[in-house]
Design an enzyme around this catalytic site. Structure first.
Site, PDB file in Angstrom:
ATOM      1  N   GLU A 186     -20.084 -14.953 -47.344  1.00 52.41           N
ATOM      2  CA  GLU A 186     -20.224 -15.722 -48.439  1.00 52.41           C
ATOM      3  C   GLU A 186     -19.371 -15.181 -49.576  1.00 52.41           C
ATOM      4  O   GLU A 186     -19.806 -15.117 -50.771  1.00 52.41           O
ATOM      5  CB  GLU A 186     -21.567 -16.121 -48.933  1.00 52.41           C
ATOM      6  CG  GLU A 186     -22.328 -16.790 -47.669  1.00 52.41           C
ATOM      7  CD  GLU A 186     -23.868 -17.136 -47.924  1.00 52.41           C
ATOM      8  OE1 GLU A 186     -24.103 -16.900 -49.085  1.00 52.41           O
ATOM      9  OE2 GLU A 186     -24.372 -18.013 -47.383  1.00 52.41           O
ATOM     10  N   GLU A 376     -25.963 -18.682 -40.404  1.00 51.08           N
ATOM     11  CA  GLU A 376     -26.893 -18.723 -41.293  1.00 51.08           C
ATOM     12  C   GLU A 376     -27.539 -20.102 -41.367  1.00 51.08           C
ATOM     13  O   GLU A 376     -26.735 -20.886 -41.593  1.00 51.08           O
ATOM     14  CB  GLU A 376     -26.726 -17.858 -42.648  1.00 51.08           C
ATOM     15  CG  GLU A 376     -26.686 -16.462 -42.489  1.00 51.08           C
ATOM     16  CD  GLU A 376     -26.737 -15.900 -43.939  1.00 51.08           C
ATOM     17  OE1 GLU A 376     -27.099 -16.541 -44.885  1.00 51.08           O
ATOM     18  OE2 GLU A 376     -26.255 -14.693 -44.443  1.00 51.08           O
TER      19      GLU A 376
HETATM   20  C1  FCB Z   1     -27.429 -16.480 -48.091  1.00 49.57           C
HETATM   21  C2  FCB Z   1     -27.134 -15.041 -47.870  1.00 49.57           C
HETATM   22  C3  FCB Z   1     -28.388 -14.277 -47.185  1.00 49.57           C
HETATM   23  C4  FCB Z   1     -29.621 -14.826 -47.601  1.00 49.57           C
HETATM   24  C5  FCB Z   1     -29.611 -16.110 -47.627  1.00 49.57           C
HETATM   25  C6  FCB Z   1     -30.850 -17.021 -47.981  1.00 49.57           C
HETATM   26  O1  FCB Z   1     -26.533 -16.860 -49.306  1.00 49.57           O
HETATM   27  O2  FCB Z   1     -26.143 -14.695 -47.050  1.00 49.57           O
HETATM   28  O3  FCB Z   1     -28.177 -12.873 -47.479  1.00 49.57           O
HETATM   29  O4  FCB Z   1     -29.865 -14.410 -48.713  1.00 49.57           O
HETATM   30  O5  FCB Z   1     -28.572 -16.893 -48.282  1.00 49.57           O
END
Ligand code: FCB
Length: 482
Positions: A186, A376
């Site tokens: 990210e 994620e």
């Molecule tokens: C994302 C991050 C991860 C975690 C989630 C909730 O932005 O990559 O490390 O904190 O959010």
């Protein structure tokens, strides 16, 4: 120490009806996993030769982290990984995404190698493989070596070379055993939250720092990809990850909100993926991005693209955008979920599973988009504490189930989405929010480091059991669609 969360009334829970599906609906080649990141779980930040990172420093600054918490111990994964991997294997999760802490292997970020740090990641990788778990390694999940920050960090163009050196080192040492690699986690978040808003490490608040960091991160994601390609065996899969949120205008019939949404989309969803795909920065839709040219050198345009094997799509919510005269250059603001009367999580993020589908569609719509992996997705809810070895977390299960339904919807429409990683395996240190938000499929009692599989974790386990293993009665859970 972390505070315990209180259960919210059932009315709070998301109402999205869960889709009906089973593992086989996603196809035999779909990759199922859980995700984590070094600073959020490892602890032992100053052990066995590890150098400090920008997060080790940032957490010591007054008022930056909720409750003054820090990742000093976190989940003690650095020591407890064998038991944690045993648990993951028992849950039947075949893929684990984790990150390496750069300053564990290169304490000053460049130059001298810390053998103990390299050995640790080697053992972790071998430990995964011994248990039938496939390792997915993120090179950079936000924990820049502090020594590099002192040299300007992401605002110094030299970071591109520093990251490539680190990529080369890990690829040579682990490339024979790690089949999946991700360069950055990210970049929009670590440049924006870290350099413009100052709410994440390194805590800078400057447009110039943000723009410099942005250009260098965009270069580094491609150069890091090339460094990996050069050092990894043929067939290694190289990706990088992007945060993204489906954006809708507050008032669809309001041209200024619609235009604000387009600008926000350029910033939040397109800024890093488009240069990687050879499309350049989305300057036409966000004119301030022209200032990125100040940090460019001749030849940069040709260095921004890289032929990634996959793009990691990371999604948690959607955002509703409104024109704002108070936010210069962007002229847009995000309306908080709590002000919109919609269900939201401990992070304040709206529960909106369809966002994942729309983002998969958006990423897949680029003509040269490679395969997509949801690297994620998850939610923090105020779980009740463990009772009789159980944690009852219906809201998380419903959210994950609804999101997977959206992934299946995308796949059924032919979108090239190949995998899904739940964030996160265990509860962990949630950056500026400390330990309060709990994203895990597994509960962690921080004072005792005891792990308790939540109901959502049991549900994931059940979903991942192959059809052959299911008894006839179990086949109805989760409800089967055909
Ligand atoms: C994302 C991050 C991860 C975690 C989630 C909730 O932005 O990559 O490390 O904190 O959010």
């Amino acid at each position: 120490m972390p505070t315990s969360d209180l259960a919210l009334p059932p009315a709070f829970y998301p109402t999205t009806s869960p889709a009906s599906f089973c593992r086989a609906d996603f196809g035999a080649d779909f990759r199922w996993g859980v995700a984590s990141a070094a600073y959020q779980i490892e602890g032992f930040g100053d052990c066995e030769g590890k150098g400090p990172s920008i997060w080790d420093a940032f957490v010591t600054r007054r008022g930056r982290i909720r409750g003054g918490e820090h990742g000093g111990a976190a989940c003690e994964f650095y020591r407890r990984w064998p038991a944690d991997l045993d648990l993951l294997a028992a849950l039947g999760v075949p893929h684990l995404r984790f990150s390496a802490a750069w300053s564990r292997v290169l304490p000053a970020g460049t130059g001298r190698v810390n053998q103990a740090g390299l050995d640790y990641y080697e053992q972790l990788v071998d430990g995964c493989l011994a248990r039938g778990i496939t390792p997915w390694l993120t090179l950079y999940h936000w924990d820049l070596p502090l020594a590099l920050e002192r040299r300007g960090g992401w605002t110094n163009r030299a970071v591109v070379g520093w990251l490539s050196e680190y990529a080369d080192l890990l690829a040579r040492r682990l490339g024979d055993r790690v089949p999946y690699w991700m360069v950055l986690n990210e970049p929009m978040v670590f440049t924006g939250a870290g350099h413009l808003l100052g709410v994440h490490a390194p805590g800078r608040r400057s447009l110039g720092a943000f723009l410099a960091a942005t250009h260098h991160a965009a270069l580094a994601q491609a150069e890091g990809g090339r460094a990996l390609r050069a050092a990894l065996p043929a067939g290694a899969q190289i990706g990088t990850t992007f945060s993204c949120s489906y954006l809708t205008p507050a008032r669809a019939d309001h041209p200024r909100d619609v235009a604000a949404t387009r600008r926000a989309d350029a910033l939040l969803n397109r800024l890093f993926v488009e240069p990687a795909l050879g499309l350049g920065y989305p300057m036409a839709d966000l004119p301030v991005l022209r200032w990125l040219e100040r940090y460019g050198l001749a030849g940069d345009e040709a260095r921004l693209p890289f032929a990634f094997d996959f793009l990691g799509v990371q999604n948690y919510t959607r955002e509703v955008v409104r024109f704002s005269p108070w936010v210069p250059l962007l002229w847009a603001t995000l309306i908080k979920a709590e002000r919109r009367g919609v269900p939201f999580t401990t992070m304040g993020w709206e529960v909106f599973p369809e966002s994942l589908y729309y983002m998969l569609r958006q990423f897949a719509s680029y003509p040269n988009a490679p395969r997509l992996v949801v690297t994620e997705n998850g939610a923090a809810f105020p779980d009740p504490p463990p009772a009789n070895g159980r944690v009852t977390d219906p809201a998380r299960q419903a959210y994950l189930q609804a999101c997977l339904g959206q992934v299946l919807r995308a796949r059924r429409e032919g979108l090239p989405v190949d995998g899904y990683f739940a964030w996160s395996f265990t509860d962990n240190f949630e950056w500026a929010e400390g330990y309060r938000p709990r994203f895990g499929l597994v509960h962690v009692d921080y004072p005792t480091q005891q792990r308790t599989v939540k109901d959502s974790g049991r549900w994931y386990q059940q979903l991942l059991r192959s059809e052959a293993e299911l008894t006839a009665a179990e086949r109805h859970f989760p409800a089967h669609s055909h």
